[in-house]
Enzyme design. Structure first.
Site, PDB file in Angstrom:
ATOM      1  N   LYS A  22       1.070  -1.217   0.319  1.00 33.67           N
ATOM      2  CA  LYS A  22       0.064   0.234  -0.226  1.00 33.67           C
ATOM      3  C   LYS A  22       0.739   1.577   0.200  1.00 33.67           C
ATOM      4  CE  LYS A  22      -1.421   1.272   3.613  1.00 33.67           C
ATOM      5  NZ  LYS A  22      -2.126   2.188   4.567  1.00 33.67           N
ATOM      6  N   ARG A  92      -4.781   9.409   5.164  1.00 31.75           N
ATOM      7  CA  ARG A  92      -4.039  10.131   5.376  1.00 31.75           C
ATOM      8  C   ARG A  92      -3.379  10.025   4.126  1.00 31.75           C
ATOM      9  NH1 ARG A  92       0.771   9.800   6.658  1.00 31.75           N
ATOM     10  NH2 ARG A  92       2.461  11.523   7.501  1.00 31.75           N
ATOM     11  N   CYS A 116      -5.973   8.805  10.756  1.00 39.11           N
ATOM     12  CA  CYS A 116      -4.839   8.000  11.380  1.00 39.11           C
ATOM     13  C   CYS A 116      -5.362   8.767  13.096  1.00 39.11           C
ATOM     14  CB  CYS A 116      -3.494   9.161  10.789  1.00 39.11           C
ATOM     15  SG  CYS A 116      -2.150   8.966  12.128  1.00 39.11           S
ATOM     16  N   ARG A 121      -0.049  13.435  12.884  1.00 43.00           N
ATOM     17  CA  ARG A 121       1.330  12.795  11.741  1.00 43.00           C
ATOM     18  C   ARG A 121       1.223  14.139  10.712  1.00 43.00           C
ATOM     19  NH1 ARG A 121       0.443   6.921   9.911  1.00 43.00           N
ATOM     20  NH2 ARG A 121       2.656   7.629   9.564  1.00 43.00           N
ATOM     21  N   ILE A 123       1.596  17.025   8.349  1.00 45.76           N
ATOM     22  CA  ILE A 123       2.231  17.146   6.456  1.00 45.76           C
ATOM     23  C   ILE A 123       2.768  17.974   6.215  1.00 45.76           C
ATOM     24  CG2 ILE A 123       0.026  16.051   6.712  1.00 45.76           C
ATOM     25  CD1 ILE A 123      -1.033  19.261   5.579  1.00 45.76           C
ATOM     26  N   LEU A 125       6.193  18.158   5.828  1.00 40.04           N
ATOM     27  CA  LEU A 125       7.487  17.300   5.029  1.00 40.04           C
ATOM     28  C   LEU A 125       6.635  17.847   3.559  1.00 40.04           C
ATOM     29  CD1 LEU A 125       9.327  14.806   6.544  1.00 40.04           C
ATOM     30  CD2 LEU A 125       9.927  17.282   6.499  1.00 40.04           C
TER      31      LEU A 125
END
Length: 128
Positions: A22, A92, A116, A121, A123, A125
């Site tokens: 995945k 996500r 999530c 988590r 984002i 980046l």
């Protein structure tokens, strides 16, 4: 202390089938937005995140067919830059669409991804 003793044997031979991933398939599916034509992928797992991504790609103008673990996507016409809220909110990995949409359409509109339960988590980046 336990130990394992390995003795020389005859050479190994045969084949091994690797199952689809995945986490490898989602960015590849998102990247099909950058193509102007048909892309064929094999060994694509049948998981809800993959199906959600295919639903989003369809809403953005991609046409796809699926036969078992093979997916064919045609992005000759990309008709949108706004990913629909419902499938985006389910997983996500939907934010992987931001880069390809921005590159092809010059703009992208994606709500905050969901799915999530293990905590924050970020984002950042992707945005950088």
């Amino acid at each position: 202390m336990q130990k394992i003793i390995i003795q020389k044997s005859s050479p190994l031979s045969g084949s091994v089938s690797c199952s689809g991933s995945k986490n490898a398939a989602l960015p590849i599916l998102a990247a099909t937005i950058l193509t102007k034509g048909r892309t064929q992928l094999s060994n694509v797992p049948q998981l809800s995140d993959i199906e959600n991504m295919l639903e989003i790609l369809f809403d953005l103008g991609g046409r796809y067919t699926r036969s078992g673990d093979c997916v064919s996507i045609d992005f000759t016409d990309c008709s949108g830059y706004c990913a629909p809220y419902e499938p985006v909110s389910k997983f996500r990995g939907s934010f992987l669409l931001a880069g390809p949409l921005l590159a092809r359409m010059g703009r992208a509109r994606i709500s905050m991804p969901g799915g999530c339960p293990i905590g924050n988590r970020p984002i950042d980046l992707h945005l950088k």
